[in-house]
Each structure stands twice: as structure tokens, then as C-alpha cells.
Design a protein around this motif. Structure first.
Motif, PDB file in Angstrom:
ATOM      1  N   SER A  14       0.794  -1.175   0.112  1.00  0.00           N
ATOM      2  CA  SER A  14       0.037   0.034   0.152  1.00  0.00           C
ATOM      3  C   SER A  14       0.808   1.252  -0.026  1.00  0.00           C
ATOM      4  O   SER A  14       2.192   1.157   0.612  1.00  0.00           O
ATOM      5  N   ARG A  15       0.448   2.066  -0.571  1.00  0.00           N
ATOM      6  CA  ARG A  15       1.113   3.512  -0.640  1.00  0.00           C
ATOM      7  C   ARG A  15       1.041   4.108   0.783  1.00  0.00           C
ATOM      8  O   ARG A  15       2.221   4.685   1.063  1.00  0.00           O
ATOM      9  N   ARG A  17       1.887   2.465   3.320  1.00  0.00           N
ATOM     10  CA  ARG A  17       2.577   1.452   4.037  1.00  0.00           C
ATOM     11  C   ARG A  17       3.160   2.356   5.377  1.00  0.00           C
ATOM     12  O   ARG A  17       3.127   1.633   6.580  1.00  0.00           O
ATOM     13  N   LEU A  68       2.282  13.986   0.712  1.00  0.00           N
ATOM     14  CA  LEU A  68       2.968  12.524   1.092  1.00  0.00           C
ATOM     15  C   LEU A  68       2.634  12.001   2.525  1.00  0.00           C
ATOM     16  O   LEU A  68       3.089  11.357   3.096  1.00  0.00           O
ATOM     17  N   ARG A 113       3.271  13.790  -9.858  1.00  0.00           N
ATOM     18  CA  ARG A 113       4.172  12.587  -9.459  1.00  0.00           C
ATOM     19  C   ARG A 113       3.458  11.907  -8.322  1.00  0.00           C
ATOM     20  O   ARG A 113       3.762  10.941  -7.997  1.00  0.00           O
TER      21      ARG A 113
ATOM     22  N   VAL B  62       5.406  -0.149  -4.021  1.00  0.00           N
ATOM     23  CA  VAL B  62       4.322   0.671  -3.961  1.00  0.00           C
ATOM     24  C   VAL B  62       4.194   1.530  -2.844  1.00  0.00           C
ATOM     25  O   VAL B  62       4.051   2.661  -2.762  1.00  0.00           O
ATOM     26  N   GLY B  63       4.847   0.908  -1.706  1.00  0.00           N
ATOM     27  CA  GLY B  63       5.019   1.694  -0.287  1.00  0.00           C
ATOM     28  C   GLY B  63       6.049   2.924  -0.532  1.00  0.00           C
ATOM     29  O   GLY B  63       5.656   4.022   0.276  1.00  0.00           O
ATOM     30  N   ASP B  64       7.008   2.899  -1.404  1.00  0.00           N
ATOM     31  CA  ASP B  64       8.053   4.140  -1.716  1.00  0.00           C
ATOM     32  C   ASP B  64       7.022   5.233  -2.246  1.00  0.00           C
ATOM     33  O   ASP B  64       7.418   6.404  -2.184  1.00  0.00           O
ATOM     34  N   LEU B  65       5.957   5.009  -2.927  1.00  0.00           N
ATOM     35  CA  LEU B  65       5.332   5.922  -3.515  1.00  0.00           C
ATOM     36  C   LEU B  65       4.687   6.826  -2.616  1.00  0.00           C
ATOM     37  O   LEU B  65       4.348   7.989  -2.963  1.00  0.00           O
ATOM     38  N   GLY B  66       4.419   6.432  -1.456  1.00  0.00           N
ATOM     39  CA  GLY B  66       3.735   7.150  -0.489  1.00  0.00           C
ATOM     40  C   GLY B  66       4.769   7.942   0.537  1.00  0.00           C
ATOM     41  O   GLY B  66       4.161   8.672   1.328  1.00  0.00           O
ATOM     42  N   ASN B  67       6.023   7.777   0.233  1.00  0.00           N
ATOM     43  CA  ASN B  67       6.773   8.644   1.174  1.00  0.00           C
ATOM     44  C   ASN B  67       8.054   9.416   0.413  1.00  0.00           C
ATOM     45  O   ASN B  67       8.848   9.881   1.222  1.00  0.00           O
ATOM     46  N   ASN B  68       8.239   9.001  -0.847  1.00  0.00           N
ATOM     47  CA  ASN B  68       9.242   9.351  -1.488  1.00  0.00           C
ATOM     48  C   ASN B  68       8.830  10.101  -2.674  1.00  0.00           C
ATOM     49  O   ASN B  68       8.361   9.715  -3.648  1.00  0.00           O
ATOM     50  N   VAL B  71      10.541   9.319  -6.546  1.00  0.00           N
ATOM     51  CA  VAL B  71      10.087   7.958  -7.249  1.00  0.00           C
ATOM     52  C   VAL B  71       8.583   8.566  -7.588  1.00  0.00           C
ATOM     53  O   VAL B  71       7.675   8.977  -7.138  1.00  0.00           O
ATOM     54  N   ASP B  72       8.313   7.709  -8.581  1.00  0.00           N
ATOM     55  CA  ASP B  72       6.751   7.744  -9.236  1.00  0.00           C
ATOM     56  C   ASP B  72       6.229   6.459  -9.652  1.00  0.00           C
ATOM     57  O   ASP B  72       7.041   5.694  -9.764  1.00  0.00           O
ATOM     58  N   GLU B  73       4.973   6.441  -9.873  1.00  0.00           N
ATOM     59  CA  GLU B  73       4.193   5.305 -10.317  1.00  0.00           C
ATOM     60  C   GLU B  73       4.688   4.512 -11.490  1.00  0.00           C
ATOM     61  O   GLU B  73       4.931   3.244 -11.485  1.00  0.00           O
TER      62      GLU B  73
END
Lengths: 454, 523
Positions: A14-15, A17, A68, A113, B62-68, B71-73
Motif C-alpha cells: 500500500s502507498r 505503508r 505525502l 508525481r 508501492v510503499g515508496d510511492l507514499g513517502n518519497n 519516485v513515481d508510479e
């Protein structure tokens, strides 16, 4: 080696996470109304709406940080266009963006993004928006470099605040603000809960006015490079270009001031006039770097997340940061000014029920605590009289001869907001004030209504 | 004007062309490009750092997309180092950016010589064992090292290198160097050219306060056996005398003199902090000594001889009420003395260089000039090897922190950040990394932290249960806002270290995102 089962039992990718750890799990060091769970996360994504004021060094960071941090509904307002000197820190902008509106480019870049995030840009002055525009947001995050703009937003946010009959703030009317500011390696981040923690105006002394050179020093006894520059900028320019205002953004104007300053410096044997220094003095340039903006914005975004979710303790209420000599951070709990004109219960004005709107506005000019001219008057979001734009002025003009009591729906007492001009340190500034209007001799009003900063 | 000058205008106003040139020459390595590492580099790339090498062995999840943000999809499944590197390149094409797809822990283990090519290494999200190994490698190779870690709402930044010396420390508040308590003959003579009882009121109100104070102090000394005001009563009396010298209430020069009278009362000679530097064993220079220490040796010589107990004069004066002519003349007096002091130091430094078998002209004049101007503000920062700190922290400081209310969270975070690494070494996961074992992890983290405290010699110390709970709740998460903050601090320290301006953090900076009561721990 125990618990390999735990590793096998991987959670769904999951995004969210990392954020889920904070939002889905119970904790002890959290706000009083923290209710961990998927619903909290979903509500944050769906319902929380944050306005970012300013799309500059702090604003760019704030938009990224909030997007974010689980926020999906963001607005950003900024009247400026992108300049080359922004590029060393405003990371959402590229060289080819120079000249475009900051708010629009910033919103677009973050949405490109981070999918699922919606950012509405507003390329305009903060004063151009109706007051009610600001009431639409759960939290307002400020990334500004001017005291005037902070003061304006603060006044707007505090204008939504209502007090109950015991002078306690009504919780549902509190519009939280998170404010950041930087200068070089220094900065601050603060949380403003109007009615509960000090508002910007309560602690206005934290921002001392800029020191100006006496004109006689500039004209008669210049000693430093800055004196020579200010002489060229403030005295010589007007002498030579009668009636033509100096434009700090016009390179030819700047060059002229620089050349004149150099001449004067040579005449008096004063070293140190450079083009860069001339720009710095004339435009009052505040040095700015990416790292401090990142640090302060991140602190603000973190506090915004905490206000929205109560997932941890809140900053209480002012963080100062200084990274030039080692690293010093300090949290100070400032106190409210109970008589604050902006976040206090308001100025009480007793009126005769027969008074017309025009007469009321005349009174505002004479009132010793207000001295407010060119007033626009709103009551419960309804415009009673508007000075501008012309269309609105025309629409509301007929109200001027009507009774204020009737215009306010025959309420014995209520809050009225007036927006107009006032003098501050010999300078006309726009201001917004909250008034507690009380009509004399109407049922329901007694002498007991003496609360507030009247 | 060239475009980079305009682009960097707002930072050039802080660290100048020299600082910028140092940044543009530097070669930085980043280990792990999660949000903490990515945000660190983002700030540096924007500022025009020379070249960067991103080292990370993982792929974008996927988890990286929520904190960095870097990086992108579209980059899911791609090497993270490659993606982060290409976004950084987009931010500033003047920066040379490259990446290596490799796990830092493995690189530290298998290829220690890799690190010697860099000016500085930013190591993010490393566990204790790797930190210790990398620290040894970088110290050996004389590479500056910065550790940064974000962990839930907590984090830390720690610099590691043998020694960092600063000439341009640029303190914000520092007493100007006017020598009012110890004027040299030319300044005295200049002051003698003024008559405090001058009848012309315009002349009277334009006597620079420096002159007023030098003359008044001289008069005082004559009637007090050569001493300056030192007791409270004497200081008060001195100020009264100043006040009595005013002929009109609007005389700004006299007001300035009264406000600055403390500069007459200040003790003569150098500060105790500078004395410590002069007493340092590095002052015994040899052919391996750095320019800084060669100059300090010259400074020590100067203070003991020509300087008569004082450091070289800074040579600049603040603005003060005065006529232009007198102000410029006064400025010239200060500059002439500063120039003479500089020449003395230069001579001593060149002699020293010759003596230790070096090229006497190897230190540029500009460096010596800057050294003299900043002699009172020199800084020496030293850092313990990480392993030493981990094995035997300064026990009295540690115990003080553990019992001090203001430090309790910060020191708790410090201990727990070490405890989570031990936990991970034992149980193959970080405490709270998975939802299923929370209660068990809390108990285990608690016992791990207690045994760690015991090992460090704090037998009776415990940490707040709430904080231990919180650490498990964090579950090794890397939250974007925390990473942006910790990365922001790391990048700021990189800038200070590379430009050799301002003063870097000494000790470990513990970020406490719970209530922002962060602290610097000296262990």
C-alpha cells in the motif's frame, strides 16, 4: 530466530505503508481524540482540506510534504510568477517555467508525481478571495515571507471564530493555522489555534519592524555602502525622475541606482557598493536556502497532520530553529493576549436600532479603537456593503440607507466583520475587524453582556 | 550576469562565491535513497553540489510511492537508485549525477576502498553494525561522514570525522573588535585630535562614540592608577560621566557611547575558547600539519609577542553617528592596524612553513587575511569514533540526560534507536514492523533497551513505557515529513562542512517529532 511467520504474513502493498503505522495503531503519546484505524486514514484523505498560502520556498515543500502525509485535497494560493532566483530552493520549478504563475506550476508538478492528490491553484492575491473562501478549509498552512500577508490570513482565520456567552471559543469555529518562516539558517514553525493559542497578532512583537536609516544621514553624513545605496534609491531617484516611481524589478532602474550609489561612495571614500549588495538593500532581499525551507516546512506539515488526526502530541506552540552555529531548536509556549483585537471576543459596539448602515460606517471612522475607513461590511457571510469590485458595490449600495438592525435580520446582537483601511505607523494598511454589535433596548440584551475586549 | 549567479543569488548572500566554489568541487555519495536520503540530496542538488553518486540496492515498491517524492508510479519495479538519480538530475543539470545499484551494507563489507573517492558520504538508514564499519573506513580515508536516520516520528543526525576546523564561523552575535579597553597608540592619537568640549554643537554631536569612549576611558585610567572601571559602582559612575558630557538631549553619539560603554569594561586579551585552541597539541606543527594549525601556531606566537596578549585586529567598525570624513578616517585607523597585524601573522606563518620543510608560499594571502579577520572566532570540532561512543559513551553526560526532564525523550530515543537495531539483529525484524506481534515486540524492546542501558553502565535507569510503546508503533516506518526534516538537517550540515563556514553540529542531534523538544546529545 522466532517469528518468521510474521515476515511471511506480509501486509498488502500500500502507498500508505509507512503512514499506516501512525494512523492505524493505538498510541499513548497522542492527542485526546485520536481514534486510530483505517477510517481515520480514509477520512483524512477524503475530507481534510488544506490551504497552502504561498507557493515559494516553503509552499513548494509544504505541498509535497502534505501530499505525502495523507492529504489529498489541497489548494494553493500565490500571486507571484516564477523567477530565476527561486530555482536554488523552489524545487518544483525549472528554468523553462520562469515567468509562469507559481501556484499553477507547483500544483501541476505535485499532481503529476503523486496520483490521487488534487491541488487547486489560485493565481491571485490573498485579498482577492472572498472571506468565505478561507472558511472552506480544515487547516490553513502558511508559507509566507511577509508580515502583512501573515497578518491578513490570521485576521481572516480569526474572523470565523465565535465565542459562546461565557467567552469560550466555540470549537467548531476554530480555524487552525500552521505558520512557517525562514531566513538563512534560521526559521520558525508555529501552531495557531485561534481562541486557544496565541494568534499572529497576539505575538506581533516577535516580528520587530525593519530599521530604516534617518534621511539626514543619507543626505548629509553617509558612512556605509548601504547609506549611499539608499540615498540613490530614496532621494536621488525622485530628484531626477520626478513622478516616475522606482521599479525594483526593472534591471535598468536597479542599474541606475547602483551607478549613482557608486558615484556617491567614491565621492565620500566609502567602500563596499556592489551590484548584488545594491539589490539586497533596495529589495530587502532575505537570503534563502533549500535546507532551512525543507526543515521548517516539514515541521509545519507534521503539525498539520497532527492537527487533522491527533496521531501525536501537538507542538505547543512555537518552535524556533537556528542551524548556523551547531543546531539549536527551542519550543516556547507563548500566551494569548486576552484583549487581542483579532482573536479576542471582539470589539463591542452598542448601537441604536434605528442606525443606518451608512451612519454605522461613519461611526467606524470615528471609533478610537478602529479608525477604519472605506469599510466593507459583512454579516454571517452576507455582504451588506462592499467597496469593490464595482459590480458588488453597485449591488450593495442601496443598503447604505437601510437600517443595520433590519439588515442583520433583527437580531438583538451579533458579530459583524468590517474590512477597510486603517493607519498603522503612518502607513495605510488594509485590515479586518470583528465587532460585537449590540442593539440598545432590544429584548434579550441586558447589562450582563459586558464580555469581550470592549 | 551569468545565469548560475542569478540562480544561486539567495544562497551566495550566505556563503559567497568561495563557499559556492567549494560546493561545486565536492563529490558526494549517498547510501540508501529512501525519503531521508533523497531529500538530503534534493536540497544539495538544488544548491549546485558538484557530483553525486546514489547507492541503493532496492527496487521501487508501492510503499515508496507514499513517502518519497523522487519516485513515481511509472518507476515501480525499477532500481530505486536509478530513478532517484534521474529525478535529481532533472532538478539541476549542472550536477554530475550517477547511481550504483547495490546494497550499501554489502558495499561496506566487500569494497571499502570505494568510499575514498568522495569528499563526503551521507549514510542514511544504516543499522549500528554498518555504521561502525563505515565509520572506520571513512576515518581511515579522511572522508567526511554524516549519518542520518528517520524512524517514525524520531530520528538523528550525527557527523563523524577526526577533526573539522573553521575560520569563517560567522557567529550571529559577536562583540565587535574596537579595542576600547586596550587602544593602540594610533587610535589614542586619533582620539586626542578631538576636543570633547568643542563649542560647535554640530561638531559635538558628530564625535564618533569610539573617540568619546577612548578619551573618557583614558581620563578615568589616569585618575584610577591605570585601571578601567570594574566594579558595579565604577561602571555606573563612568556612565554618569558620559551622560554629563552631553550638551543636548538629542546627541545620538553620546547615547551610543553609553550603550557601548560595556566594551570599555570588557576584559582585555583573548577569550578562553580561543586560548583552548592555542593550547591544543596540534599547535606543535610539523610537515603533516594542516594550514589551519600552521596559522594557529603563528597566531599563538603573535598573541605572545607583537599582539601583547591580543589577537590580530579585525579591522572593521560598525556604523555610528559621525560625520562622513571622521568615520572614514576612523575606519582607516582600524584598517591600518589590521593590515599591520596581518603582515606580522603572515611573516610568522611563512617562517613556520619554512621551518617544517614546506613551501613558505603554500598558504594564499587571502586565506591568511581571512584567518586574521576571524582569529577571535576560530572553531575546532572533533568527533569520537562511532564505535567508541557506542561502546563507552560519556557516562556522566548520559546519566545526566536520563534524569533530566528536558532530555528524557531525546535520550530515550537515542537508546531506543540503538535498541531497535539489536532487536533486528536478534529477531530479523524491527519491533512493530508487523501488526501481528506488537505486544510481544513491546516487551522484547523493553528488555533489549534495559540490557543496553546496563551494558553502558546505567544500571538503574529505565525508559518511559510510553516511549517504548511509541517506538514499536513506529515500526521502522519512514514518514515523509520526518524524512524531509532529518534530510534537511543532514543537507545543512553537508553545506557547513564543505564550505567550511558556520559551525557544524557536534554530538548527536536527536529529532523528537512528538513534541519537537529535540536535543543535541554529547556522548
Amino acid at each position: 530466530m522466532a517469528d518468521t511467520s510474521a515476515q511471511i504474513q506480509q501486509q498488502q502493498p500500500s502507498r500508505s505503508r509507512d503512514l499506516d503505522k501512525l494512523l492505524l495503531r493505538p498510541g499513548n503519546l497522542v492527542g485526546p481524540r485520536f481514534e486510530p484505524g483505517a477510517e481515520l486514514r480514509d477520512d483524512l484523505q477524503e475530507f481534510a482540506k488544506v490551504l497552502v498560502v504561498g507557493a515559494g520556498g516553503l509552499g513548494c515543500e509544504l505541498l509535497k510534504d502534505l501530499a505525502l502525509s495523507g492529504f489529498r485535497n489541497l489548494d494553493v494560493i500565490d500571486m507571484d510568477r516564477i523567477e530565476v532566483t527561486n530555482l536554488n530552493r523552489q524545487f518544483l520549478f525549472r528554468l523553462e517555467d520562469v515567468g509562469k504563475p507559481k501556484a499553477e506550476v507547483a500544483a501541476k508538478r505535485v499532481m503529476e508525481r503523486i496520483s490521487g492528490v488534487n491541488i487547486v491553484p489560485h493565481f491571485c492575491r490573498i485579498e482577492d478571495k472572498e472571506i468565505e473562501f478561507y472558511n472552506d478549509f480544515s487547516i490553513i498552512a502558511l508559507g509566507l515571507d511577509s508580515i502583512e500577508a501573515r497578518s491578513y490570513i490570521n485576521t481572516v482565520a480569526c474572523s470565523f471564530l465565535e465565542y459562546d456567552s461565557d467567552d469560550n471559543p466555540r470549537e467548531e469555529t476554530i480555524k487552525p493555522m500552521v505558520d512557517g518562516g525562514t531566513e538563512g539558517f534560521k526559521g520558525h514553525a508555529r501552531v495557531i489555534m485561534p481562541g486557544i493559542t496565541p494568534c499572529f497578532e497576539c505575538t506581533i512583537w516577535l516580528f520587530p519592524p525593519q530599521v530604516k536609516f534617518p534621511l539626514c544621514t543619507l543626505a548629509e553624513t553617509p558612512r556605509t555602502a548601504a547609506h549611499c545605496i539608499e540615498y540613490a534609491h530614496l532621494i536621488k531617484w525622485d530628484e531626477v525622475h520626478r513622478g516616475v516611481p522606482f521599479d525594483p524589478d526593472n534591471p535598468e532602474n536597479m542599474k541606475w541606482v547602483y551607478d549613482e550609489a557608486v558615484k556617491r561612495a567614491e565621492l565620500f571614500g566609502i567602500p563596499g557598493v556592489t551590484y548584488s549588495f545594491t539589490q539586497g538593500v533596495v529589495k530587502n532581499i532575505i537570503p534563502a536556502i533549500a535546507s532551512t525551507n525543507a526543515i521548517i516546512s516539514a515541521a509545519c506539515a507534521l503539525e498539520t497532520l497532527k492537527i487533522a488526526t491527533e496521531c501525536s502530541k501537538t507542538l505547543s506552540n512555537y518552535l524556533t530553529y537556528n542551524g548556523s552555529e551547531g543546531l539549536h531548536t527551542k519550543v516556547t509556549e507563548f500566551e494569548r493576549d486576552k484583549d487581542c483585537l483579532v482573536c479576542g471576543p471582539g470589539i463591542r459596539i452598542e448601537l441604536d436600532p434605528s442606525i443606518t448602515l451608512q451612519k454605522f460606517m461613519d461611526l467606524l471612522e470615528e471609533h478610537p479603537k478602529l479608525r477604519l475607513s472605506k469599510a466593507s461590511v459583512t454579516h454571517r457571510g452576507k455582504n451588506l456593503y462592499m467597496q469593490a469590485p464595482p459590480v458588488l458595490e453597485e449591488m450593495t449600495r442601496s443598503n447604505l440607507t437601510l437600517s443595520l438592525f433590519n439588515l442583520m435580520g433583527k437580531l438583538p446582537k451579533d458579530i459583524v466583520h468590517v474590512n477597510g483601511m486603517t493607519s498603522k505607523n503612518d502607513q495605510k494598511t488594509s485590515c479586518l475587524r470583528k465587532l460585537r454589535v449590540v442593539f440598545k433596548g432590544i429584548d434579550g440584551v441586558t447589562d450582563m453582556d459586558t464580555a469581550g475586549g470592549a | 550576469m551569468a545565469e548560475p549567479k542569478v540562480k544561486y543569488d539567495r544562497q551566495l548572500r550566505i556563503w559567497g562565491d568561495q563557499g559556492q566554489a567549494a560546493l561545486e568541487k565536492s563529490n558526494i555519495c549517498l547510501l540508501n535513497c529512501g525519503p531521508t536520503g533523497s531529500e538530503t540530496l534534493k536540497n544539495l542538488v538544488l544548491g549546485g553540489i558538484g557530483s553525486i553518486t546514489v547507492v541503493d540496492g532496492s527496487k521501487v515498491e508501492v510503499g515508496d510511492l507514499g513517502n518519497n517524492f523522487l519516485v513515481d508510479e511509472a518507476s515501480l519495479g525499477e532500481p530505486k537508485a536509478k530513478i532517484v538519480c534521474s529525478f535529481l538530475q532533472e532538478l539541476n543539470d549542472a550536477v554530475k549525477a550517477k547511481y550504483i545499484e547495490e546494497y550499501p551494507d554489502k558495499l561496506i563489507e566487500t569494497n571499502p576502498s570505494f568510499f575514498s573517492q568522495f569528499t563526503l558520504v551521507v549514510a542514511t538508514q544504516l543499522v549500528e553494525s554498518s555504521m561502525v564499519k563505515l565509520d572506520k573506513i571513512c576515518r581511515e580515508a579522511n572522508v567526511i561522514l554524516i549519518f542520518a536516520r528517520s524512524y517514525g516520528l524520531a530520528g538523528f543526525v550525527r557527523i563523524s570525522l577526526k577533526e573539522h576546523t573553521v575560520i569563517e564561523s560567522k557567529p550571529e552575535h559577536f562583540l565587535d573588535d574596537l579595542r576600547l579597553n586596550n587602544p593602540w597608540p594610533e587610535l589614542k592619537r586619533f582620539a586626542e585630535g578631538f576636543e570633547l568640549n568643542v563649542h560647535d554643537p554640530v561638531a559635538h554631536k558628530h564625535i564618533p562614540y569610539v573617540v568619546i569612549l577612548v578619551k573618557m576611558a583614558d581620563e578615568w585610567a589616569k585618575s584610577h592608577g591605570g585601571r578601567l572601571p570594574s566594579t558595579r559602582e565604577e561602571k555606573k559612575e563612568f556612565k554618569e560621566l558620559l551622560k554629563a558630557g552631553m550638551v543636548a538631549p538629542d546627541e545620538d553619539n553620546y547615547k551610543e557611547a553609553m550603550e557601548s560603554s560595556f566594551k570599555v569594561f570588557a576584559p582585555r586579551g583573548i577569550s578562553s575558547e580561543l586560548q583552548l585552541i592555542l593550547n591544543d597539541s596540534s599547535v606543535e606543527v610539523d610537515s603533516s600539519s594542516s594550514d589551519f594549525w600552521v596559522l594557529v601556531a603563528a597566531l599563538k606566537d603573535f598573541v605572545a609577542n607583537e599582539g601583547g596578549g591580543e589577537a590580530p585586529l579585525e579591522g572593521s567598525i560598525p556604523d555610528m553617528t559621525s560625520s562622513t570624513e571622521q568615520y572614514v578616517n576612523l575606519q582607516n585607523i582600524y584598517q591600518a592596524k589590521a593590515e599591520a597585524d596581518f603582515l606580522a601573522i603572515e611573516r610568522m606563518a611563512r617562517n613556520t612553513l619554512k621551518k617544517i620543510g614546506g613551501d613558505p608560499n603554500s598558504i594564499p594571502r587571502a586565506t591568511i587575511k581571512s584567518f586574521c579577520k576571524n582569529a577571535r572566532k576560530l572553531k575546532v570540532c572533533r568527533y569520537r569514533p562511532i564505535e567508541d561512543e557506542f561502546n563507552s559513551p560519556n557516562l556522566s553526560e548520559l546519566q545526566k540526560y536520563l534524569t533530566d526532564e528536558d532530555h528524557s525523550f531525546a535520550v530515550g530515543i537515542y537508546i531506543l534507536l540503538r535498541a531497535v537495531d539489536r532487536f533486528a539483529a536478534n529477531y530479523n525484524r524491527f519491533p512493530g514492523q508487523f501488526d501481528s506481534a506488537m505486544d510481544e515486540d513491546i516487551a522484547r524492546l523493553k528488555s533489549t533497551s534495559i540490557s543496553l542501558l546496563n551494558e553502558l553502565g546505567c544500571n538503574s535507569a529505565t525508559l518511559a513505557d510510553d516511549l517504548i510503546n511509541e517506538m514499536c508503533r513506529f515500526g521502522a516506518s519512514e514518514l515523509h515529513a520526518v524524512a524531509a526534516l532529518v534530510g534537511g538537517i543532514a543537507s545543512q550540515e553537508v553545506i557547513k562542512l564543505i564550505t567550511r563556514q558556520f559551525v557544524p553540529i557536534t554530538g548527536t542531534y536527536i529529532f523528537n517529532g512528538i513534541d519537537h523538544k529535540s536535543q543535541l546529545l554529547l556522548l
